[in-house]
Every structure is written in C-alpha cells, then in structure tokens.
Design a protein around this motif. Structure first.
Motif, PDB file in Angstrom:
ATOM      1  N   HIS A   1      38.357  21.848  36.549  1.00 29.86           N
ATOM      2  CA  HIS A   1      36.952  21.704  36.173  1.00 29.86           C
ATOM      3  C   HIS A   1      36.492  20.250  36.242  1.00 29.86           C
ATOM      4  CE1 HIS A   1      36.401  25.875  34.961  1.00 29.86           C
ATOM      5  NE2 HIS A   1      37.585  25.809  34.378  1.00 29.86           N
ATOM      6  N   GLU A   2      37.400  19.306  36.015  1.00 31.47           N
ATOM      7  CA  GLU A   2      37.009  17.899  36.074  1.00 31.47           C
ATOM      8  C   GLU A   2      36.851  17.427  37.521  1.00 31.47           C
ATOM      9  OE1 GLU A   2      39.464  15.397  33.716  1.00 31.47           O
ATOM     10  OE2 GLU A   2      38.972  16.418  31.836  1.00 31.47           O
ATOM     11  N   GLU A   3      37.766  17.893  38.398  1.00 30.28           N
ATOM     12  CA  GLU A   3      37.653  17.560  39.819  1.00 30.28           C
ATOM     13  C   GLU A   3      36.611  18.429  40.517  1.00 30.28           C
ATOM     14  OE1 GLU A   3      39.110  15.238  41.754  1.00 30.28           O
ATOM     15  OE2 GLU A   3      40.001  14.336  39.979  1.00 30.28           O
ATOM     16  N   LYS A   4      36.157  19.464  39.824  1.00 34.09           N
ATOM     17  CA  LYS A   4      35.142  20.401  40.325  1.00 34.09           C
ATOM     18  C   LYS A   4      35.617  21.109  41.599  1.00 34.09           C
ATOM     19  CE  LYS A   4      31.970  17.157  40.360  1.00 34.09           C
ATOM     20  NZ  LYS A   4      32.693  16.051  39.719  1.00 34.09           N
ATOM     21  N   THR A   5      36.751  21.775  41.488  1.00 32.54           N
ATOM     22  CA  THR A   5      37.278  22.499  42.635  1.00 32.54           C
ATOM     23  C   THR A   5      37.994  23.773  42.192  1.00 32.54           C
ATOM     24  OG1 THR A   5      38.697  22.353  44.606  1.00 32.54           O
ATOM     25  CG2 THR A   5      39.461  21.232  42.620  1.00 32.54           C
ATOM     26  N   GLN A   6      37.908  24.797  43.030  1.00 31.09           N
ATOM     27  CA  GLN A   6      38.583  26.075  42.802  1.00 31.09           C
ATOM     28  C   GLN A   6      39.151  26.538  44.140  1.00 31.09           C
ATOM     29  OE1 GLN A   6      36.312  29.255  43.653  1.00 31.09           O
ATOM     30  NE2 GLN A   6      38.262  30.335  43.866  1.00 31.09           N
ATOM     31  N   PHE A   7      40.462  26.798  44.158  1.00 32.65           N
ATOM     32  CA  PHE A   7      41.129  27.167  45.406  1.00 32.65           C
ATOM     33  C   PHE A   7      42.181  28.241  45.144  1.00 32.65           C
ATOM     34  CE2 PHE A   7      44.828  26.580  48.230  1.00 32.65           C
ATOM     35  CZ  PHE A   7      44.222  26.872  49.448  1.00 32.65           C
ATOM     36  N   GLY A   8      42.175  29.251  45.985  1.00 28.96           N
ATOM     37  CA  GLY A   8      43.195  30.294  45.905  1.00 28.96           C
ATOM     38  C   GLY A   8      43.584  30.764  47.294  1.00 28.96           C
TER      39      GLY A   8
ATOM     40  N   GLY B   1      52.312  48.272  50.133  1.00 28.53           N
ATOM     41  CA  GLY B   1      53.117  48.102  48.932  1.00 28.53           C
ATOM     42  C   GLY B   1      54.375  47.271  49.103  1.00 28.53           C
ATOM     43  N   GLN B   2      55.058  47.434  50.239  1.00 30.93           N
ATOM     44  CA  GLN B   2      56.347  46.772  50.413  1.00 30.93           C
ATOM     45  C   GLN B   2      56.301  45.509  51.252  1.00 30.93           C
ATOM     46  OE1 GLN B   2      59.056  47.757  48.590  1.00 30.93           O
ATOM     47  NE2 GLN B   2      57.412  49.016  47.716  1.00 30.93           N
ATOM     48  N   ILE B   3      55.113  45.060  51.642  1.00 38.92           N
ATOM     49  CA  ILE B   3      55.076  43.802  52.380  1.00 38.92           C
ATOM     50  C   ILE B   3      55.381  42.651  51.423  1.00 38.92           C
ATOM     51  CG2 ILE B   3      53.421  44.714  54.062  1.00 38.92           C
ATOM     52  CD1 ILE B   3      51.302  42.992  52.795  1.00 38.92           C
ATOM     53  N   LEU B   4      55.915  41.568  51.966  1.00 33.72           N
ATOM     54  CA  LEU B   4      56.383  40.455  51.146  1.00 33.72           C
ATOM     55  C   LEU B   4      55.316  39.373  50.999  1.00 33.72           C
ATOM     56  CD1 LEU B   4      59.993  40.000  52.605  1.00 33.72           C
ATOM     57  CD2 LEU B   4      59.274  41.364  50.625  1.00 33.72           C
ATOM     58  N   ILE B   5      55.249  38.806  49.800  1.00 31.16           N
ATOM     59  CA  ILE B   5      54.373  37.667  49.538  1.00 31.16           C
ATOM     60  C   ILE B   5      55.186  36.397  49.796  1.00 31.16           C
ATOM     61  CG2 ILE B   5      52.959  36.468  47.844  1.00 31.16           C
ATOM     62  CD1 ILE B   5      52.576  39.111  46.410  1.00 31.16           C
ATOM     63  N   LEU B   6      54.736  35.597  50.740  1.00 27.53           N
ATOM     64  CA  LEU B   6      55.490  34.423  51.170  1.00 27.53           C
ATOM     65  C   LEU B   6      55.094  33.158  50.425  1.00 27.53           C
ATOM     66  CD1 LEU B   6      55.270  35.048  55.028  1.00 27.53           C
ATOM     67  CD2 LEU B   6      57.041  35.835  53.445  1.00 27.53           C
ATOM     68  N   ASP B   7      53.853  33.070  50.023  1.00 27.72           N
ATOM     69  CA  ASP B   7      53.371  31.864  49.335  1.00 27.72           C
ATOM     70  C   ASP B   7      52.096  32.229  48.581  1.00 27.72           C
ATOM     71  OD1 ASP B   7      53.129  29.269  48.469  1.00 27.72           O
ATOM     72  OD2 ASP B   7      53.248  28.364  50.458  1.00 27.72           O
ATOM     73  N   TYR B   8      51.784  31.413  47.578  1.00 30.58           N
ATOM     74  CA  TYR B   8      50.634  31.723  46.723  1.00 30.58           C
ATOM     75  C   TYR B   8      50.126  30.434  46.093  1.00 30.58           C
ATOM     76  CZ  TYR B   8      48.022  33.509  42.672  1.00 30.58           C
ATOM     77  OH  TYR B   8      47.051  33.770  41.730  1.00 30.58           O
TER      78      TYR B   8
ATOM     79  N   VAL C   1      47.545  34.759  56.403  1.00 29.20           N
ATOM     80  CA  VAL C   1      47.109  33.797  55.391  1.00 29.20           C
ATOM     81  C   VAL C   1      45.704  34.197  54.968  1.00 29.20           C
ATOM     82  CG1 VAL C   1      46.498  31.398  54.915  1.00 29.20           C
ATOM     83  CG2 VAL C   1      48.539  31.925  56.280  1.00 29.20           C
ATOM     84  N   CYS C   2      45.534  34.469  53.684  1.00 27.23           N
ATOM     85  CA  CYS C   2      44.251  34.949  53.165  1.00 27.23           C
ATOM     86  C   CYS C   2      43.762  34.006  52.069  1.00 27.23           C
ATOM     87  CB  CYS C   2      44.409  36.360  52.600  1.00 27.23           C
ATOM     88  SG  CYS C   2      42.870  37.060  51.978  1.00 27.23           S
ATOM     89  N   PHE C   3      42.512  33.576  52.196  1.00 30.20           N
ATOM     90  CA  PHE C   3      41.933  32.646  51.228  1.00 30.20           C
ATOM     91  C   PHE C   3      40.979  33.356  50.278  1.00 30.20           C
ATOM     92  CE2 PHE C   3      43.063  29.889  54.822  1.00 30.20           C
ATOM     93  CZ  PHE C   3      43.857  28.963  54.153  1.00 30.20           C
ATOM     94  N   GLU C   4      41.039  32.966  49.017  1.00 35.74           N
ATOM     95  CA  GLU C   4      40.195  33.546  47.969  1.00 35.74           C
ATOM     96  C   GLU C   4      38.774  32.988  48.061  1.00 35.74           C
ATOM     97  OE1 GLU C   4      40.068  33.735  43.053  1.00 35.74           O
ATOM     98  OE2 GLU C   4      41.424  32.366  44.086  1.00 35.74           O
ATOM     99  N   GLY C   5      37.799  33.835  47.787  1.00 39.70           N
ATOM    100  CA  GLY C   5      36.421  33.389  47.702  1.00 39.70           C
ATOM    101  C   GLY C   5      36.130  32.754  46.352  1.00 39.70           C
ATOM    102  N   THR C   6      34.870  32.474  46.097  1.00 38.44           N
ATOM    103  CA  THR C   6      34.470  31.873  44.825  1.00 38.44           C
ATOM    104  C   THR C   6      34.625  32.893  43.704  1.00 38.44           C
ATOM    105  OG1 THR C   6      32.814  30.645  46.068  1.00 38.44           O
ATOM    106  CG2 THR C   6      32.660  30.576  43.674  1.00 38.44           C
ATOM    107  N   ASP C   7      35.304  32.501  42.637  1.00 34.45           N
ATOM    108  CA  ASP C   7      35.477  33.406  41.506  1.00 34.45           C
ATOM    109  C   ASP C   7      34.439  33.078  40.433  1.00 34.45           C
ATOM    110  OD1 ASP C   7      36.446  31.117  40.270  1.00 34.45           O
ATOM    111  OD2 ASP C   7      38.542  31.783  40.281  1.00 34.45           O
ATOM    112  N   ASP C   8      34.753  33.308  39.188  1.00 35.56           N
ATOM    113  CA  ASP C   8      33.776  33.159  38.102  1.00 35.56           C
ATOM    114  C   ASP C   8      33.638  31.721  37.610  1.00 35.56           C
ATOM    115  OD1 ASP C   8      32.028  34.955  36.662  1.00 35.56           O
ATOM    116  OD2 ASP C   8      33.114  34.395  34.842  1.00 35.56           O
ATOM    117  N   ASN C   9      34.492  30.819  38.088  1.00 35.91           N
ATOM    118  CA  ASN C   9      34.497  29.452  37.572  1.00 35.91           C
ATOM    119  C   ASN C   9      33.348  28.627  38.138  1.00 35.91           C
ATOM    120  OD1 ASN C   9      37.097  28.968  35.894  1.00 35.91           O
ATOM    121  ND2 ASN C   9      37.777  30.196  37.650  1.00 35.91           N
ATOM    122  N   LEU C  10      32.622  27.950  37.256  1.00 32.94           N
ATOM    123  CA  LEU C  10      31.468  27.156  37.679  1.00 32.94           C
ATOM    124  C   LEU C  10      31.872  26.018  38.611  1.00 32.94           C
ATOM    125  CD1 LEU C  10      29.419  26.920  34.358  1.00 32.94           C
ATOM    126  CD2 LEU C  10      29.033  28.430  36.310  1.00 32.94           C
TER     127      LEU C  10
END
Length: 359
Positions: free
Chosen positions: A105-112, A92-99, A125-134
């Motif tokens: 959709h035009e460049e056809k890329t999704q990054f988190g 709960g109390q750890i700090l978020i350093l960057d996001y 450093v944690c990377f997001e997987g593929t979400d709902d975006n085509l």
C-alpha cells in the motif's frame, strides 16, 4: 440458456491439455483462478510442485466457501469455478510451478501471477487483474503517466524467471483486465529467446498499451502473437490501444457489466463472436483516447496522489472499506482542487454520457 466458462469446464473437463490444446476459453478460466490465494499451498510445498487440486483444497480449508468474498467487484462465481476445476481431469492434476501475490500500500502496487505446467511441452503464465486493493486501482491509473508501473516491471521478471526454470517449454501467457495488460507487457519486454517460445499471449478485456512509448521492435511480438479479446460493449478494453488479433465476443449482459468474464458466451471451446462493437462502445473508445492524451501527466498524477493519500490516511485500503455515505470521503472529494475535480469529472462524464452503467 447461453453457456459460460462454468459449463465449458463441465463439458471439456475430462480431456487433458495434451488431448485438447489450450484455447481462448481456458485463458478465461485460468484468468479467474488467478484471484485465488495459493500462498499457503506454495509455502507448504517447498521443493515440490503442488497440483491445482491441492491448492484449491487448501484455499477452501482457509476460507469458508459460503462466507468468503473476493471484494466489492470481483465475481463470487470464482468459488464455483474453483470447485468444478478441482474435480476435473483437465485442470485438477496440473502442476503449479510458481506463484506471486504482492501487495504494498505504501509503494502503491498490487501484483499477482501463477505459472502452470499444462503438458509435457507447454507452460502457462497467468497474471492477476486488479483486485479489491486501492493500491492496485491507483497503479492502474498511473499507467497514464508512466512508461512502466511496478506491476509491469514485476510481470517481466516473473515471466523471465519461469522461462529460465523451464528452458525447453513453449509458453502461453494470459490475463484478464490488468492481468491482460501485464500479459502483453511482459511478452513485449521479454528477451528474444523467450519471445521465440511464446505460442500466444491473451489480453481479455484489459487495457492495451500506449505503444508510441515503445520501439516497434518491442511490440512486434504483440502484432504477431497477441490476441485481444473484448466484449462488444467493452469499456476497460477501450483504454489505450488494442493490438494483435482483435476478437470481439458476445456477453450475456451489456455495457460496464460485460467486464465480468462469467458473462462471456461460450460454445464448445470458443467464445462466441460478435459482429462489431456497439455504438456506445465505439464512442467510449474514441472519447477515452482523446481523454488520455488531453490530461496533463502532472494533473493526473497529482489528482491520483491526493485522493489516494487522503483515503490511505483515513485507513481505507480496499474497495470494501469505501462507503460513499461516509462524509469523510465526500469531504475529501470536495476539497480536491478544481483541476483535479475536472480530471475526474471528464472521465466519469464519458461513461455516463454513453450509458456505460445501464444494464
């Protein structure tokens, strides 16, 4: 009842990361939290680093707990996990350093991605997987035909940015599904001084990499510090080559449904190991490897482009927009040229013939 990451947070939640170091189960927890939208929190924070508690509280002030959905395939248990994490001392109390949360959709890329200060000496450093975006699904397929996707390039830049901001910190890197691929890729392409600071990088049931496209000096770090975590009937983890320490783990379900991290079996601070891959998983691994190298790059690219733009021009942006009773989609599939249909049929046949969709 077999324990999952939800029970792990209840059990381990009272211990800080200083008291109990980051482990493979924490890797799964943070990988699931990566799907939460922290944009408003980070915009409001400006010159300060917000806590994870605040970010989750802000998320639920924007999105109703009962009605919010992460899309067609992401588990809604992410909301339950977020509530547990918010109340715990460990998270709960750890700090978020960057996001980062970028969808084009035009460049056809999704990054988190998200970066956290775990303790005085360690960042994550944690990377997001593929979400709902085509566009993210298109980009996943594009890994077959290109040496570097846009998301992979962004992952390298994100890791470099965070590492330079905190030059004296050791670094863990992780992700699930595509996020695991980005974790491995970003570390492989990192500068030598960043590589020296890596503790571990975790790829949880994500595609590996086509390592023959890269120099051995680049991916040596994966062999040394990479941890590949895959359930024993893995499918997504079968795509491309697995490297690093390979940990085969148990899931409460079978086949394609094992891709859900909330089904991984936990005991204490570890994922329970499985003896070996199932026969169907070994067959899928073998067939997918043959498939990847048998499909011509130009055929794969044309197939993905034609299908993506057909859906895009029909205002389809997410998986929730797709309804396969929609005749406009069926017509688009029918109109694909024979070569493109063969590309799709071959992939689907590998999965069906090996009972991938049987629970």
């Amino acid at each position: 009842m077999k324990a999952t990451i939800l029970e792990y947070v209840d059990w381990r939640g009272d211990l800080s990361f200083k008291a109990s170091k980051f482990n493979e189960v924490d890797n799964v927890v943070f990988s699931m939290l990566s799907y939460l939208d922290f944009k408003k929190t980070m915009n409001n924070a400006k010159s300060t680093y917000p806590t994870l508690d605040l970010a989750i509280e802000t998320f639920f002030s924007e999105y109703d707990y009962k009605t919010y959905r992460f899309g067609a395939i992401l588990p809604n248990a992410i909301k339950d996990l977020a509530k547990k994490v918010q109340k715990s001392k460990r998270y709960g109390q750890i700090l978020i350093l960057d996001y980062a949360n970028e969808i084009d959709h035009e460049e056809k890329t999704q990054f988190g991605a998200c970066a956290y200060l775990l303790d005085d000496s360690t960042i994550l450093v944690c990377f997001e997987g593929t979400d709902d975006n085509l566009c993210g699904w298109y980009e996943d397929g594009y890994m077959i035909v290109t040496k570097e996707t846009i998301a992979q390039k962004k992952s390298v830049l994100f890791l470099e940015r965070v590492a330079k901001l905190f030059p004296n910190k050791k670094i863990n890197v992780c992700g699930h599904s595509k996020g695991g691929n980005l974790a491995f890729y970003s570390v492989m392409k990192a500068s030598d001084d960043i590589k020296m600071r890596i503790i571990h990088t975790y790829n949880t049931d994500g595609p590996g990499l086509l390592y023959d496209r890269y120099e051995e000096d680049e991916y040596k770090i994966i062999d040394e510090k990479g941890i590949t975590i895959v359930p024993n009937s893995t499918i997504v983890g079968s795509i491309f080559e697995m490297r690093g320490e390979i940990r085969i783990v148990q899931s409460r379900v079978r086949n394609a449904y094992q891709h859900d991290p909330f089904e991984l079996v936990v005991l204490g601070n570890k994922l329970i190991k499985a003896d070996k891959f199932t026969k169907s998983s070994l067959n899928i691994q073998k067939e997918l490897q043959k498939y990847v190298f048998s499909v011509k790059a130009e055929d794969a690219k044309r197939c993905m482009d034609e299908l993506y733009y057909a859906l895009y021009n029909d205002n389809k942006r997410t998986l929730l927009d797709l309804k396969f009773t929609d005749f406009s989609i069926i017509n688009k599939l029918v109109k694909l040229v024979k070569t493109d249909k063969d590309v799709i049929k071959k992939f689907v046949a590998i999965l069906i013939n090996n009972n991938a969709f049987i629970k």
